[in-house]
Design a protein around this motif. Structure first.
Motif, PDB file in Angstrom:
ATOM      1  N   LEU A  16       0.768  -1.098   0.117  1.00  0.00           N
ATOM      2  CA  LEU A  16      -0.084   0.026   0.046  1.00  0.00           C
ATOM      3  C   LEU A  16       0.947   1.260  -0.083  1.00  0.00           C
ATOM      4  O   LEU A  16       0.541   2.331  -0.831  1.00  0.00           O
ATOM      5  CB  LEU A  16      -0.994  -0.048   1.126  1.00  0.00           C
ATOM      6  CG  LEU A  16      -2.021  -1.103   1.268  1.00  0.00           C
ATOM      7  CD1 LEU A  16      -2.962  -1.088   2.453  1.00  0.00           C
ATOM      8  CD2 LEU A  16      -3.156  -0.792  -0.069  1.00  0.00           C
ATOM      9  N   ALA A  17       1.884   1.315   0.737  1.00  0.00           N
ATOM     10  CA  ALA A  17       2.746   2.180   0.796  1.00  0.00           C
ATOM     11  C   ALA A  17       3.362   2.631  -0.570  1.00  0.00           C
ATOM     12  O   ALA A  17       3.681   3.805  -1.039  1.00  0.00           O
ATOM     13  CB  ALA A  17       4.088   2.153   1.808  1.00  0.00           C
ATOM     14  N   GLN A  18       3.685   1.589  -1.116  1.00  0.00           N
ATOM     15  CA  GLN A  18       4.178   1.638  -2.598  1.00  0.00           C
ATOM     16  C   GLN A  18       3.097   2.329  -3.570  1.00  0.00           C
ATOM     17  O   GLN A  18       3.437   3.209  -4.257  1.00  0.00           O
ATOM     18  CB  GLN A  18       4.759   0.456  -3.122  1.00  0.00           C
ATOM     19  CG  GLN A  18       6.076   0.112  -2.744  1.00  0.00           C
ATOM     20  CD  GLN A  18       6.424  -1.513  -3.342  1.00  0.00           C
ATOM     21  OE1 GLN A  18       5.855  -2.060  -4.213  1.00  0.00           O
ATOM     22  NE2 GLN A  18       7.514  -1.927  -2.788  1.00  0.00           N
ATOM     23  N   ALA A  19       1.851   1.786  -3.584  1.00  0.00           N
ATOM     24  CA  ALA A  19       0.928   2.484  -4.426  1.00  0.00           C
ATOM     25  C   ALA A  19       0.687   3.874  -3.940  1.00  0.00           C
ATOM     26  O   ALA A  19       0.530   4.496  -4.995  1.00  0.00           O
ATOM     27  CB  ALA A  19      -0.134   1.615  -4.074  1.00  0.00           C
ATOM     28  N   PHE A  20       0.797   4.241  -2.779  1.00  0.00           N
ATOM     29  CA  PHE A  20       0.806   5.655  -2.327  1.00  0.00           C
ATOM     30  C   PHE A  20       1.883   6.762  -2.793  1.00  0.00           C
ATOM     31  O   PHE A  20       1.200   7.777  -2.971  1.00  0.00           O
ATOM     32  CB  PHE A  20       0.198   5.810  -0.985  1.00  0.00           C
ATOM     33  CG  PHE A  20      -1.001   5.683  -0.511  1.00  0.00           C
ATOM     34  CD1 PHE A  20      -1.920   6.673  -0.700  1.00  0.00           C
ATOM     35  CD2 PHE A  20      -1.613   4.421  -0.020  1.00  0.00           C
ATOM     36  CE1 PHE A  20      -3.194   6.584  -0.490  1.00  0.00           C
ATOM     37  CE2 PHE A  20      -3.148   4.264   0.438  1.00  0.00           C
ATOM     38  CZ  PHE A  20      -3.818   5.152   0.233  1.00  0.00           C
ATOM     39  N   ALA A  21       2.970   5.944  -2.632  1.00  0.00           N
ATOM     40  CA  ALA A  21       4.231   6.634  -3.168  1.00  0.00           C
ATOM     41  C   ALA A  21       4.134   6.963  -4.480  1.00  0.00           C
ATOM     42  O   ALA A  21       4.497   8.287  -5.153  1.00  0.00           O
ATOM     43  CB  ALA A  21       5.397   5.823  -2.892  1.00  0.00           C
ATOM     44  N   GLN A  22       3.706   6.093  -5.483  1.00  0.00           N
ATOM     45  CA  GLN A  22       3.470   6.392  -6.819  1.00  0.00           C
ATOM     46  C   GLN A  22       2.296   7.488  -6.931  1.00  0.00           C
ATOM     47  O   GLN A  22       2.403   8.353  -8.061  1.00  0.00           O
ATOM     48  CB  GLN A  22       2.689   4.906  -7.527  1.00  0.00           C
ATOM     49  CG  GLN A  22       3.339   4.969  -9.097  1.00  0.00           C
ATOM     50  CD  GLN A  22       3.394   3.371  -9.224  1.00  0.00           C
ATOM     51  OE1 GLN A  22       3.003   2.519  -8.700  1.00  0.00           O
ATOM     52  NE2 GLN A  22       4.024   3.151 -10.491  1.00  0.00           N
ATOM     53  N   LEU A  23       1.366   7.470  -6.242  1.00  0.00           N
ATOM     54  CA  LEU A  23       0.283   8.371  -6.394  1.00  0.00           C
ATOM     55  C   LEU A  23       0.584   9.768  -5.975  1.00  0.00           C
ATOM     56  O   LEU A  23       0.382  10.799  -6.776  1.00  0.00           O
ATOM     57  CB  LEU A  23      -0.957   8.079  -5.429  1.00  0.00           C
ATOM     58  CG  LEU A  23      -2.247   8.572  -5.787  1.00  0.00           C
ATOM     59  CD1 LEU A  23      -2.919   8.027  -7.018  1.00  0.00           C
ATOM     60  CD2 LEU A  23      -3.196   8.125  -4.513  1.00  0.00           C
TER      61      LEU A  23
END
Lengths: 145, 173
Positions: A16-23
């Protein structure tokens, strides 16, 4: 201690942290300039003020027109003239009208005609009681001594 | 641009601007123009002194709270306008217009899929997750921004996280 645990997050959140970082990275690329945004905001907030007076005047004019129309429509219509009232008024006579009934007043209201001298005849009995006036000449001679 | 009232300068706001934009974008459900309008209103309130920072929290947390308040007010006004339109006029403009080609292309990325999955969460879950993962606030701070207790924020965080993970897995992210 990992960064996630420091923030109070539970474990197993890396994906989830990776997904939010991309966002976040995408949003930062698309973010508008701070100064442009504020200047546009200032311009947008000044626009309504510029038209405020015109809007107020228009509202006041509309209110006045509405009030005038309201008064016009709320005014009671004229009642139809009643014939009885007209007849009553035309038959009305003043309480002092009898004072105008004087002897010979027809002379004042009629035009004399040529050859008609009737208006010159003076009534010799004017002022005497009616019964006395109607007494025949014969009876009057008999009463004479 | 001059300095702001109540101790918050334009420079400080500019430093926090990228994070604030991300937060506004999240509140606006990914609508960029709506996010910009939210930020404009929030910045003007701060710069004119209508919203005052009293130092009871971090400036960043307080700024996020102001942006959220503006967002709620705008939603309330929009709801009133919609209601008035429904009552007095013919059916208004479509509430959810079809996306254009540019928007469809943008939606194909992974970030867009994350945004779509977030949109399917409840507002509270979405807000708490964004503040914790995107803005890297603690759960307690996230609760303070949203206006709920730390315990409640943790519940929203755990449930939202499980649901988001499931949604992303369904979409093959």
């Amino acid at each position: 201690m990992s960064e996630s645990e420091e923030n109070g997050r539970s474990t197993g959140t890396e994906e989830l942290a990776q997904a939010f970082a991309q966002l976040r990275a995408e949003d930062r690329r698309a973010a508008p300039s701070f100064r442009d945004l504020v200047e546009r905001g200032v311009r947008a907030s000044e626009r309504p003020r510029r038209f405020a007076w015109a809007a107020r005047a228009a509202v006041a004019a509309c209110a006045l027109v509405g009030l005038a129309l309201g008064l016009l429509l709320a005014r009671p219509a004229r009642e139809p003239v009643v014939e009885g009232v007209v007849a009553e008024l035309s038959g009305w006579r003043s309480p002092t009208a009898f004072l105008l009934d004087t002897p010979g007043r027809e002379l004042a209201s009629a035009l004399p005609r040529l050859g008609d001298f009737g208006y010159l005849v003076v009534d010799a009995h004017a002022g005497r009681p009616k019964a006395e006036r109607a007494e025949p000449l014969k009876q009057r001679k008999e009463r004479r001594p | 641009m001059g300095s702001a009232a109540a101790g918050v300068s334009a420079e400080e706001l500019e430093r926090l601007h990228p994070d604030a934009f991300g937060w506004a974008l999240s509140l606006a459900g990914g609508d960029r123009s709506e996010a910009e309008e939210l930020l404009q209103s929030a910045y003007l309130r701060i710069l004119t002194g209508t919203a005052r920072f009293e130092g009871r929290s971090r400036l960043r947390t307080w700024l996020f709270g102001v942006v959220r308040t503006v967002c709620r007010e705008r939603r309330r006004q929009a709801a009133v306008r919609r209601l008035a339109r429904l009552r007095w006029l013919a059916p208004g403009e479509p509430v959810d217009p079809a996306p254009g080609p540019a928007e469809l292309a943008e939606r194909s990325g992974r970030a867009a899929r994350t945004r779509e999955a977030l949109a399917r969460l409840s507002a509270r879950q979405r807000e708490v997750l964004h503040l914790v993962f995107y803005q890297e606030l603690t759960i307690e701070e996230a609760g303070a921004v949203v206006g709920i207790s730390a315990g409640s924020a943790r519940t929203h965080y755990e449930r939202g996280k499980q649901r988001l993970r499931r949604l992303l897995a369904e979409e093959g992210t």
